[in-house]
Enzyme design. Structure first.
Site, short mmCIF file in Angstrom:
data_model
loop_
_atom_site.label_atom_id
_atom_site.label_comp_id
_atom_site.label_asym_id
_atom_site.label_seq_id
_atom_site.Cartn_x
_atom_site.Cartn_y
_atom_site.Cartn_z
N ASP A 18 0.87 -1.18 0.00
CA ASP A 18 0.00 0.00 0.00
C ASP A 18 0.91 1.23 0.00
O ASP A 18 2.10 1.13 0.31
CB ASP A 18 -0.88 -0.05 1.25
CG ASP A 18 -1.62 1.24 1.50
OD1 ASP A 18 -2.33 1.70 0.59
OD2 ASP A 18 -1.48 1.79 2.60
N ASP A 20 -0.20 5.11 0.99
CA ASP A 20 -0.43 6.05 2.09
C ASP A 20 -0.44 5.32 3.44
O ASP A 20 -1.22 4.40 3.66
CB ASP A 20 -1.79 6.76 1.91
CG ASP A 20 -1.84 7.57 0.63
OD1 ASP A 20 -0.87 8.29 0.35
OD2 ASP A 20 -2.85 7.48 -0.10
N ASP A 175 -1.29 -0.73 5.86
CA ASP A 175 -1.64 -0.24 7.20
C ASP A 175 -3.14 -0.16 7.42
O ASP A 175 -3.56 0.22 8.51
CB ASP A 175 -1.04 1.16 7.42
CG ASP A 175 -1.81 2.23 6.66
OD1 ASP A 175 -1.94 2.10 5.41
OD2 ASP A 175 -2.30 3.17 7.29
#
Length: 226
Positions: A18, A20, A175
């Site tokens: 991922d 961001d 996250d």
């Protein structure tokens, strides 16, 4: 809640990240661009904490969450934000501790590195080009409208196809809840990181079972299976 598979006998060949909250701490720049868009349409700004809770499901939903409920300006505000964010200098964005050395070590180990993000493709390519060497990532997949956003697994599976590896030979690192779910949905080994914008409890509820508290811990986890 289904959980992502563990690669018992299969050796990992690729790691999907991922963006961001995983590769880059981008929320300060996201917040600034969202608030520019909100001000343009006469809406109140959002806080850092609100921005953290709103990101992860794509830019359109981010703007929908940031706007006052029932606002008629969603499409226009989204277009304004998208253009501002694509042109943003990312001066507030930062790498995480030990990140670059770990990514280089994984690459030197022979692992393919990829990015799958709900961020618009143009913004993803721009920010990655600013912070990372051009040859670091073997695949970059953002939101182009061709595939549904995560947690739909289509883009992650397409990335595996482009890299000529099986999803079962891939790890998906992120996250967010969407990252934990896309790992399950794509049949990849999921690793949830704790330096981003979600708590361990939120990630566990989304099906996460393997956690890394920092990049050095992540390296140890991935090297066990590669």
């Amino acid at each position: 809640m289904p959980r992502s598979p563990r690669p018992h006998t299969i050796m990992l060949k690729a790691v999907f990240f991922d963006l961001d909250g995983t590769l880059l701490d981008t929320v300060p720049d996201i917040q600034a661009c969202v608030n520019l868009a909100l001000a343009k349409f006469g809406c109140p700004p959002i806080s850092y904490e609100q921005t953290c809770s709103y990101v992860g499901d794509g830019a359109k939903l981010l703007i929908e969450r940031a706007l006052p409920q029932g606002s008629p300006d969603l499409d226009a505000c989204y277009e304004f934000f998208r253009k501002e964010f694509a042109a943003d200098s990312s001066e507030r964005t930062r790498l995480y501790p030990d990140e670059m050395q770990v990514l280089r070590a994984l690459k030197e180990r022979g692992l393919l590195l990829a990015v799958v993000t709900n961020k618009p493709q143009d913004a993803a390519e721009r920010v990655l080009a600013k912070f990372f060497p051009a040859d670091l990532f073997d695949f970059i997949g953002g939101d182009t409208g061709m595939f549904p956003c995560k947690p739909d697994p289509s883009l992650a599976r397409y990335g595996a196809l482009k890299l000529r590896v099986s999803p079962a030979e891939c790890a998906f690192v992120g996250d967010g809840e969407t990252d934990a779910r896309v790992a399950v949905n794509a049949g990849m080994f999921g690793v949830s990181v704790l330096w981003g914008y979600r708590t361990r409890e939120q990630l566990e509820q989304a099906g996460a079972a393997t956690f890394a508290g920092n990049y050095l811990q992540l390296q140890k986890i991935l090297e066990k299976f590669s």
